[in-house]
Design a protein around this motif. Structure first.
Motif, PDB file in Angstrom:
ATOM      1  N   TRP A   1       6.161   9.445   3.487  1.00  0.00           N
ATOM      2  CA  TRP A   1       6.983  10.623   3.129  1.00  0.00           C
ATOM      3  C   TRP A   1       8.154  10.743   4.102  1.00  0.00           C
ATOM      4  CZ3 TRP A   1       8.830  14.828   5.658  1.00  0.00           C
ATOM      5  CH2 TRP A   1       9.332  15.886   4.883  1.00  0.00           C
ATOM      6  N   ASN A   2       7.872  10.567   5.382  1.00  0.00           N
ATOM      7  CA  ASN A   2       8.908  10.695   6.404  1.00  0.00           C
ATOM      8  C   ASN A   2       9.961   9.597   6.278  1.00  0.00           C
ATOM      9  OD1 ASN A   2       9.805  12.139   8.866  1.00  0.00           O
ATOM     10  ND2 ASN A   2       9.450  10.159   9.822  1.00  0.00           N
ATOM     11  N   MET A   3       9.533   8.387   5.944  1.00  0.00           N
ATOM     12  CA  MET A   3      10.464   7.277   5.770  1.00  0.00           C
ATOM     13  C   MET A   3      11.377   7.506   4.567  1.00  0.00           C
ATOM     14  SD  MET A   3       7.763   4.174   6.567  1.00  0.00           S
ATOM     15  CE  MET A   3       8.940   2.829   6.336  1.00  0.00           C
ATOM     16  N   LEU A   4      10.814   8.053   3.500  1.00  0.00           N
ATOM     17  CA  LEU A   4      11.619   8.366   2.307  1.00  0.00           C
ATOM     18  C   LEU A   4      12.630   9.466   2.615  1.00  0.00           C
ATOM     19  CD1 LEU A   4       8.762   8.280  -0.338  1.00  0.00           C
ATOM     20  CD2 LEU A   4      10.727   6.730  -0.301  1.00  0.00           C
ATOM     21  N   LYS A   5      12.189  10.458   3.352  1.00  0.00           N
ATOM     22  CA  LYS A   5      13.091  11.556   3.717  1.00  0.00           C
ATOM     23  C   LYS A   5      14.274  11.041   4.527  1.00  0.00           C
ATOM     24  CE  LYS A   5      13.257  16.028   6.147  1.00  0.00           C
ATOM     25  NZ  LYS A   5      13.941  16.718   5.034  1.00  0.00           N
ATOM     26  N   ALA A   6      13.989  10.100   5.438  1.00  0.00           N
ATOM     27  CA  ALA A   6      15.051   9.527   6.260  1.00  0.00           C
ATOM     28  C   ALA A   6      16.081   8.784   5.406  1.00  0.00           C
ATOM     29  CB  ALA A   6      14.457   8.579   7.300  1.00  0.00           C
ATOM     30  N   LYS A   7      15.650   8.319   4.230  1.00  0.00           N
ATOM     31  CA  LYS A   7      16.557   7.613   3.316  1.00  0.00           C
ATOM     32  C   LYS A   7      17.159   8.543   2.259  1.00  0.00           C
ATOM     33  CE  LYS A   7      15.975   3.476   5.056  1.00  0.00           C
ATOM     34  NZ  LYS A   7      17.090   2.735   5.703  1.00  0.00           N
ATOM     35  N   GLY A   8      16.856   9.831   2.375  1.00  0.00           N
ATOM     36  CA  GLY A   8      17.445  10.800   1.460  1.00  0.00           C
ATOM     37  C   GLY A   8      16.746  10.938   0.122  1.00  0.00           C
ATOM     38  N   ILE A   9      15.506  10.461   0.016  1.00  0.00           N
ATOM     39  CA  ILE A   9      14.751  10.566  -1.240  1.00  0.00           C
ATOM     40  C   ILE A   9      13.729  11.692  -1.132  1.00  0.00           C
ATOM     41  CG2 ILE A   9      13.159   9.393  -2.816  1.00  0.00           C
ATOM     42  CD1 ILE A   9      14.466   6.788  -2.153  1.00  0.00           C
ATOM     43  N   ASN A  10      13.819  12.644  -2.025  1.00  0.00           N
ATOM     44  CA  ASN A  10      12.852  13.736  -2.070  1.00  0.00           C
ATOM     45  C   ASN A  10      11.492  13.201  -2.503  1.00  0.00           C
ATOM     46  OD1 ASN A  10      11.899  16.482  -2.155  1.00  0.00           O
ATOM     47  ND2 ASN A  10      12.053  16.383  -4.387  1.00  0.00           N
ATOM     48  N   SER A  11      10.442  13.655  -1.853  1.00  0.00           N
ATOM     49  CA  SER A  11       9.107  13.184  -2.220  1.00  0.00           C
ATOM     50  C   SER A  11       8.067  14.250  -1.932  1.00  0.00           C
ATOM     51  CB  SER A  11       8.755  11.887  -1.472  1.00  0.00           C
ATOM     52  OG  SER A  11       8.747  12.104  -0.074  1.00  0.00           O
ATOM     53  N   ARG A  12       6.877  14.044  -2.473  1.00  0.00           N
ATOM     54  CA  ARG A  12       5.770  14.968  -2.269  1.00  0.00           C
ATOM     55  C   ARG A  12       4.522  14.173  -1.919  1.00  0.00           C
ATOM     56  NH1 ARG A  12       7.051  20.093  -4.359  1.00  0.00           N
ATOM     57  NH2 ARG A  12       4.871  20.721  -4.243  1.00  0.00           N
ATOM     58  N   ILE A  13       3.699  14.750  -1.053  1.00  0.00           N
ATOM     59  CA  ILE A  13       2.395  14.170  -0.744  1.00  0.00           C
ATOM     60  C   ILE A  13       1.408  14.654  -1.797  1.00  0.00           C
ATOM     61  CG2 ILE A  13       0.495  14.138   0.915  1.00  0.00           C
ATOM     62  CD1 ILE A  13       2.624  14.469   3.114  1.00  0.00           C
ATOM     63  N   ALA A  14       0.702  13.723  -2.401  1.00  0.00           N
ATOM     64  CA  ALA A  14      -0.238  14.054  -3.472  1.00  0.00           C
ATOM     65  C   ALA A  14      -1.664  13.728  -3.042  1.00  0.00           C
ATOM     66  CB  ALA A  14       0.111  13.290  -4.746  1.00  0.00           C
ATOM     67  N   VAL A  15      -2.613  14.528  -3.533  1.00  0.00           N
ATOM     68  CA  VAL A  15      -4.030  14.262  -3.292  1.00  0.00           C
ATOM     69  C   VAL A  15      -4.780  14.414  -4.610  1.00  0.00           C
ATOM     70  CG1 VAL A  15      -4.127  14.872  -0.858  1.00  0.00           C
ATOM     71  CG2 VAL A  15      -4.341  16.669  -2.553  1.00  0.00           C
TER      72      VAL A  15
ATOM     73  N   ASN B   1      -1.337   4.013 -14.312  1.00  0.00           N
ATOM     74  CA  ASN B   1      -2.459   4.840 -13.863  1.00  0.00           C
ATOM     75  C   ASN B   1      -1.990   6.284 -13.787  1.00  0.00           C
ATOM     76  OD1 ASN B   1      -4.620   6.101 -12.591  1.00  0.00           O
ATOM     77  ND2 ASN B   1      -5.056   4.348 -11.272  1.00  0.00           N
ATOM     78  N   GLU B   2      -2.381   7.078 -14.775  1.00  0.00           N
ATOM     79  CA  GLU B   2      -1.907   8.464 -14.853  1.00  0.00           C
ATOM     80  C   GLU B   2      -2.508   9.354 -13.768  1.00  0.00           C
ATOM     81  OE1 GLU B   2      -5.155   9.996 -18.204  1.00  0.00           O
ATOM     82  OE2 GLU B   2      -3.025   9.841 -18.700  1.00  0.00           O
ATOM     83  N   LYS B   3      -3.575   8.882 -13.113  1.00  0.00           N
ATOM     84  CA  LYS B   3      -4.179   9.688 -12.047  1.00  0.00           C
ATOM     85  C   LYS B   3      -3.212   9.918 -10.899  1.00  0.00           C
ATOM     86  CE  LYS B   3      -9.148   8.926 -12.567  1.00  0.00           C
ATOM     87  NZ  LYS B   3     -10.378   8.523 -11.857  1.00  0.00           N
ATOM     88  N   TYR B   4      -2.276   8.999 -10.734  1.00  0.00           N
ATOM     89  CA  TYR B   4      -1.290   9.152  -9.664  1.00  0.00           C
ATOM     90  C   TYR B   4      -0.316  10.301  -9.922  1.00  0.00           C
ATOM     91  CZ  TYR B   4      -2.537   4.897  -7.099  1.00  0.00           C
ATOM     92  OH  TYR B   4      -3.187   3.959  -6.333  1.00  0.00           O
ATOM     93  N   TYR B   5      -0.350  10.846 -11.113  1.00  0.00           N
ATOM     94  CA  TYR B   5       0.570  11.932 -11.467  1.00  0.00           C
ATOM     95  C   TYR B   5      -0.186  13.230 -11.741  1.00  0.00           C
ATOM     96  CZ  TYR B   5       3.804   8.097 -11.582  1.00  0.00           C
ATOM     97  OH  TYR B   5       4.562   7.007 -11.195  1.00  0.00           O
ATOM     98  N   GLN B   6      -1.400  13.311 -11.224  1.00  0.00           N
ATOM     99  CA  GLN B   6      -2.236  14.494 -11.355  1.00  0.00           C
ATOM    100  C   GLN B   6      -2.715  14.922  -9.965  1.00  0.00           C
ATOM    101  OE1 GLN B   6      -5.363  13.120 -13.930  1.00  0.00           O
ATOM    102  NE2 GLN B   6      -4.034  12.942 -15.711  1.00  0.00           N
ATOM    103  N   GLY B   7      -3.355  16.081  -9.893  1.00  0.00           N
ATOM    104  CA  GLY B   7      -3.885  16.553  -8.621  1.00  0.00           C
ATOM    105  C   GLY B   7      -2.978  17.587  -7.984  1.00  0.00           C
ATOM    106  N   LEU B   8      -3.106  17.736  -6.691  1.00  0.00           N
ATOM    107  CA  LEU B   8      -2.268  18.677  -5.944  1.00  0.00           C
ATOM    108  C   LEU B   8      -1.149  17.933  -5.241  1.00  0.00           C
ATOM    109  CD1 LEU B   8      -4.949  20.961  -4.221  1.00  0.00           C
ATOM    110  CD2 LEU B   8      -3.549  21.496  -6.209  1.00  0.00           C
ATOM    111  N   THR B   9       0.028  18.560  -5.150  1.00  0.00           N
ATOM    112  CA  THR B   9       1.127  17.945  -4.418  1.00  0.00           C
ATOM    113  C   THR B   9       1.721  18.944  -3.433  1.00  0.00           C
ATOM    114  OG1 THR B   9       2.898  18.580  -5.974  1.00  0.00           O
ATOM    115  CG2 THR B   9       1.676  16.540  -6.453  1.00  0.00           C
TER     116      THR B   9
END
Length: 227
Positions: free
Chosen positions: A44-58, A138-146
């Motif tokens: 997440w931190n590496m993406l932020k440094a490159k200007g890409i918005n991201s979310r941590i998912a569980v 794999n749709e599970k990667y797009y479910q859960g909490l973020t």
């Protein structure tokens, strides 16, 4: 090709590059100190440094041992090879905490990252394996909490542990109070007078337990709503 599509492809390639480079320098050991939680926060931190918005998912990957998460199949190389996905944000998935979704959260056993490669379109990054996963793989990667950042994710872990402790504490005290009230309600006036002091003490304790639980409950639900 539109400028937006060019930027999307550029972001996808950057996500693939970050995933590959990160995994080449870090080793994932299940149940070890440096697990998927830490790795997701790093990426997440590496993406932020490159200007890409991201979310941590569980979420829950019960069959992870036999799937792509374990065997490390190589990442696909362009957006033509798979579909970008939408994610269920906490406000739509968990409007409030209760026993049923508490059990669902207890089953969560994996963390990863979702990168917003174009407005409203997300690409999952499996940080422990160094590859991206499209929604049709794999749709599970797009479910859960973020969660929008590592701080909120860590706050969730802490608050959720506290929430469970206080919920159990409150439920135990309420059961005890209810058991005291039953004979009190059926007692004579003189018997109630003798019992009243104990009932009032139990009532005050129950109130304090309830207040402590509701405070944590409110904080946790706010975090789940806004991520």
């Amino acid at each position: 090709m539109s400028q937006e599509r060019v930027q999307t492809d550029k972001n996808i390639r950057l996500c693939e590059q970050i995933a590959t480079e990160y995994t080449s320098e870090h080793t994932y050991a299940k149940d070890d100190v440096y697990d998927c939680d830490n790795m997701a926060q790093d990426v997440w931190n590496m993406l932020k440094a490159k200007g890409i918005n991201s979310r941590i998912a569980v979420g829950n990957f019960e069959s992870a041992e036999g799937g792509r998460i374990a065997n490390g199949t190589g990442a696909q190389k362009s957006s033509d090879a798979g579909h970008l996905g939408e994610i269920e944000v906490p406000s739509r998935t968990y409007k409030s905490m209760n026993v049923s979704n508490s059990k669902a959260i207890d089953s969560f056993n994996h963390a990863w990252v979702l990168a917003e490669v174009s407005p409203g379109s997300w690409l999952a990054i499996e940080c422990t394996g160094g590859y991206v996963v499209y929604s049709d793989e794999n749709e599970k990667y797009y479910q859960g909490l973020t969660f929008s950042n590592p701080k909120n994710y860590r706050s969730f872990l802490s608050l959720y542990r506290d929430w469970k402790i206080k919920a159990l504490d409150y439920e135990t005290e309420k059961s005890y109070y209810d058991e005291l009230v039953k004979p009190y309600n059926n007692a004579s006036y003189s018997e109630q007078v003798a019992m009243r002091s104990g009932i009032e003490i139990a009532q005050r304790i129950l109130y304090e337990k309830e207040k402590a639980f509701l405070k944590t409950d409110s904080e946790l639900n706010a975090l789940l709503k806004y991520g």
